[in-house]
Design a protein around this motif. Structure first.
Motif, PDB file in Angstrom:
ATOM      1  N   ASP A   1       0.826  -1.212   0.000  1.00  0.00           N
ATOM      2  CA  ASP A   1       0.000   0.000   0.000  1.00  0.00           C
ATOM      3  C   ASP A   1       0.860   1.261   0.000  1.00  0.00           C
ATOM      4  O   ASP A   1       0.518   2.257  -0.645  1.00  0.00           O
ATOM      5  N   LYS A   2       1.972   1.246   0.734  1.00  0.00           N
ATOM      6  CA  LYS A   2       2.844   2.419   0.820  1.00  0.00           C
ATOM      7  C   LYS A   2       3.515   2.733  -0.505  1.00  0.00           C
ATOM      8  O   LYS A   2       3.990   3.846  -0.721  1.00  0.00           O
ATOM      9  N   ALA A   3       3.561   1.751  -1.413  1.00  0.00           N
ATOM     10  CA  ALA A   3       4.153   1.999  -2.734  1.00  0.00           C
ATOM     11  C   ALA A   3       3.209   2.783  -3.633  1.00  0.00           C
ATOM     12  O   ALA A   3       3.641   3.316  -4.667  1.00  0.00           O
ATOM     13  N   ASP A   4       1.927   2.840  -3.261  1.00  0.00           N
ATOM     14  CA  ASP A   4       0.925   3.585  -4.027  1.00  0.00           C
ATOM     15  C   ASP A   4       0.981   3.191  -5.511  1.00  0.00           C
ATOM     16  O   ASP A   4       1.154   4.032  -6.404  1.00  0.00           O
ATOM     17  N   LEU A   5       0.839   1.892  -5.756  1.00  0.00           N
ATOM     18  CA  LEU A   5       0.992   1.357  -7.109  1.00  0.00           C
ATOM     19  C   LEU A   5      -0.129   1.794  -8.042  1.00  0.00           C
ATOM     20  O   LEU A   5      -1.281   1.964  -7.632  1.00  0.00           O
ATOM     21  N   LYS A   6       0.253   1.947  -9.323  1.00  0.00           N
ATOM     22  CA  LYS A   6      -0.712   2.244 -10.381  1.00  0.00           C
ATOM     23  C   LYS A   6      -0.895   0.997 -11.245  1.00  0.00           C
ATOM     24  O   LYS A   6      -0.017   0.130 -11.292  1.00  0.00           O
ATOM     25  N   GLN A   7      -2.003   0.940 -11.948  1.00  0.00           N
ATOM     26  CA  GLN A   7      -2.269  -0.224 -12.794  1.00  0.00           C
ATOM     27  C   GLN A   7      -1.279  -0.355 -13.940  1.00  0.00           C
ATOM     28  O   GLN A   7      -1.145  -1.431 -14.520  1.00  0.00           O
ATOM     29  N   SER A   8      -0.580   0.715 -14.252  1.00  0.00           N
ATOM     30  CA  SER A   8       0.398   0.683 -15.348  1.00  0.00           C
ATOM     31  C   SER A   8       1.819   0.402 -14.871  1.00  0.00           C
ATOM     32  O   SER A   8       2.752   0.351 -15.676  1.00  0.00           O
ATOM     33  N   ASP A   9       2.012   0.203 -13.558  1.00  0.00           N
ATOM     34  CA  ASP A   9       3.360   0.066 -13.000  1.00  0.00           C
ATOM     35  C   ASP A   9       3.981  -1.303 -13.263  1.00  0.00           C
ATOM     36  O   ASP A   9       3.323  -2.337 -13.184  1.00  0.00           O
ATOM     37  N   ILE A  10       5.287  -1.258 -13.548  1.00  0.00           N
ATOM     38  CA  ILE A  10       6.126  -2.460 -13.557  1.00  0.00           C
ATOM     39  C   ILE A  10       6.921  -2.428 -12.259  1.00  0.00           C
ATOM     40  O   ILE A  10       7.623  -1.456 -11.972  1.00  0.00           O
ATOM     41  N   VAL A  11       6.801  -3.485 -11.462  1.00  0.00           N
ATOM     42  CA  VAL A  11       7.415  -3.523 -10.137  1.00  0.00           C
ATOM     43  C   VAL A  11       8.565  -4.520 -10.125  1.00  0.00           C
ATOM     44  O   VAL A  11       8.426  -5.657 -10.581  1.00  0.00           O
ATOM     45  N   LEU A  12       9.701  -4.085  -9.592  1.00  0.00           N
ATOM     46  CA  LEU A  12      10.831  -4.978  -9.347  1.00  0.00           C
ATOM     47  C   LEU A  12      10.745  -5.445  -7.901  1.00  0.00           C
ATOM     48  O   LEU A  12      10.719  -4.620  -6.982  1.00  0.00           O
ATOM     49  N   GLU A  13      10.682  -6.764  -7.705  1.00  0.00           N
ATOM     50  CA  GLU A  13      10.721  -7.307  -6.350  1.00  0.00           C
ATOM     51  C   GLU A  13      12.007  -8.095  -6.181  1.00  0.00           C
ATOM     52  O   GLU A  13      12.318  -8.980  -6.977  1.00  0.00           O
ATOM     53  N   VAL A  14      12.761  -7.768  -5.139  1.00  0.00           N
ATOM     54  CA  VAL A  14      14.023  -8.453  -4.866  1.00  0.00           C
ATOM     55  C   VAL A  14      13.791  -9.470  -3.763  1.00  0.00           C
ATOM     56  O   VAL A  14      13.347  -9.126  -2.666  1.00  0.00           O
ATOM     57  N   GLY A  15      14.084 -10.735  -4.049  1.00  0.00           N
ATOM     58  CA  GLY A  15      13.901 -11.800  -3.074  1.00  0.00           C
ATOM     59  C   GLY A  15      12.452 -12.077  -2.760  1.00  0.00           C
ATOM     60  O   GLY A  15      12.001 -11.860  -1.633  1.00  0.00           O
ATOM     61  N   PRO A  16      11.666 -12.574  -3.717  1.00  0.00           N
ATOM     62  CA  PRO A  16      10.236 -12.796  -3.486  1.00  0.00           C
ATOM     63  C   PRO A  16       9.932 -13.908  -2.498  1.00  0.00           C
ATOM     64  O   PRO A  16       8.836 -13.962  -1.943  1.00  0.00           O
ATOM     65  N   GLY A  17      10.893 -14.809  -2.280  1.00  0.00           N
ATOM     66  CA  GLY A  17      10.641 -15.926  -1.379  1.00  0.00           C
ATOM     67  C   GLY A  17       9.496 -16.774  -1.886  1.00  0.00           C
ATOM     68  O   GLY A  17       9.426 -17.129  -3.062  1.00  0.00           O
TER      69      GLY A  17
END
Length: 391
Positions: free
Chosen positions: A56-72
């Protein structure tokens, strides 16, 4: 990938060899899927409320590409995919990569997940708008620097760190934790503390408490070279409790390398140099040997306070210094003294003038200098043709 029966505690293979792991077997902790390797930071965030708050704190948009490091196992990943266009998850452990892939396989979210198997520090990252990471503590510093240097810069980074490391991000001049990391992070990004996360929110629980921070890269970016800025800071913070005069003029290897780099800069800018030995017979200088440099490093080991996330693989010198440093040490082994040339004298005088006359920072220590001081140093050195990166 077959799952171990929930009643079984001994299932799962050993962790794959890792660049972060020193003793893989000692860091293996059993869970219901397979043995977790805590040596490479495998502490899965199990609290769904905390995971949701982070996304939620990332305030994501529907057009965003997100990099996640270490998804586990994907607890953050699935929440990212609910809001973002795509998630690029970089995972070091093949077992974890298989687990997060299987979790969304056959669902609409599965088509929007790209899993990259490898070391995020050594991986050429594709474009991304936002970075979200439950960061393995061992790579906290190199990951932060990599994100700060990314171009184009991400809109925001929401990062989980060891609490002491997070405090270094916020540290101010004069604080015990003030370091090159502090100056760099605050130069390139606005940093906010979001929340504390207790160790019991993870499985298995880590030995330390954690904090989530938000890094918002400055826009527009500061109009200076990241490599140049970081190169200067590396020298200044080699021994942050020493004076600037000692770190520069009192460190022969640094002066020799600055001379070599100045020669390169002059050659590329058609600046003529007067060669030959210096006229003053008193211009004999001591050449540092490897033993004295090692003693300096040992004397300042307490600067890092023994944090588990320190820059263990982070060299004291800028990258372009490495090869030159090696050759300088070899040439010094057969002789303790050598005569300085005119170019060396010129560079030394330029450095002295910058430190003593132009900035009056010769007697200040890096731990007490602020961003304005370092900017003043960089501008003055560059004006004299002295640079801190390869050309």
């Amino acid at each position: 990938m077959p799952k171990v029966h929930p009643k079984s505690r001994g299932g799962g293979g050993a962790a794959a060899p890792s660049p972060y792991s020193k003793h893989s077997s000692s860091g293996a902790t059993s869970n219901a899927i397979f043995k977790m390797n805590t040596d490479i930071g495998q502490h899965v965030l199990k609290n769904p409320g905390v995971a949701q708050a982070i996304v939620d704190k990332a305030d994501l948009k529907q057009s965003d590409i997100v990099l996640e490091v270490g998804p586990g196992s994907g607890n953050l990943t699935v929440k990212i995919l609910e809001k973002a266009k795509k998630c690029i998850a970089v995972e070091l452990d093949p077992r974890m990569a298989a687990e997060v892939t299987k979790r969304v396989q056959g669902t609409p979210q599965g088509k929007r997940l790209e899993v990259v198997l490898g070391d995020v520090i050594k991986t050429d990252l594709p474009y991304f708008d936002v970075c979200i990471s439950n960061t393995p503590y061992q790579i906290s510093s190199p990951l932060t620097f990599k994100l700060l240097a990314t171009s184009p810069a991400p809109r925001v980074c929401i990062l989980m760190f060891q609490r002491e490391f997070a405090m270094r991000l916020f540290a101010k001049p004069g604080d015990k934790l003030y370091s090159r990391l502090s100056v760099n992070a605050q130069m390139w990004a606005k940093i906010d503390h979001i929340m504390k996360v207790g160790k019991n929110n993870f499985k298995p629980p880590p030995a330390v408490e954690s904090s989530v921070v938000r890094l918002v890269p400055k826009s527009p970016r500061p109009n200076i070279s990241y490599e140049e800025w970081d190169g200067l800071l590396r020298i200044c913070f080699v021994r942050k409790n020493k004076t600037m005069r000692a770190n520069f003029l009192g460190t022969t290897s640094i002066m020799n390398i600055l001379e070599a780099n100045y020669r390169t800069w002059c050659a590329q800018n058609d600046v003529a140099l007067e060669e030959g030995p210096a006229e003053d017979d008193s211009s004999l200088m001591e050449v540092e040997n490897s033993q004295s440099m090692a003693a300096d490093a040992d004397a300042d080991a307490d600067d890092w306070d023994g944090f588990m996330d320190v820059d263990a693989d982070d060299d004291d010198l800028p990258a372009f210094f490495k090869d030159q440093q090696s050759s300088l040490l070899k040439s010094a082994k057969g002789s303790n003294r050598k005569r300085k040339g005119k170019v060396a004298e010129l560079v030394r005088e330029k450095v002295r003038s910058v430190l003593e006359d132009k900035t009056q920072l010769a007697d200040k220590r890096a731990r007490t200098c602020d961003e304005a001081d370092f900017l003043k140093l960089l501008w003055s050195f560059n004006k004299e043709g002295i640079h801190f990166r390869s050309h």
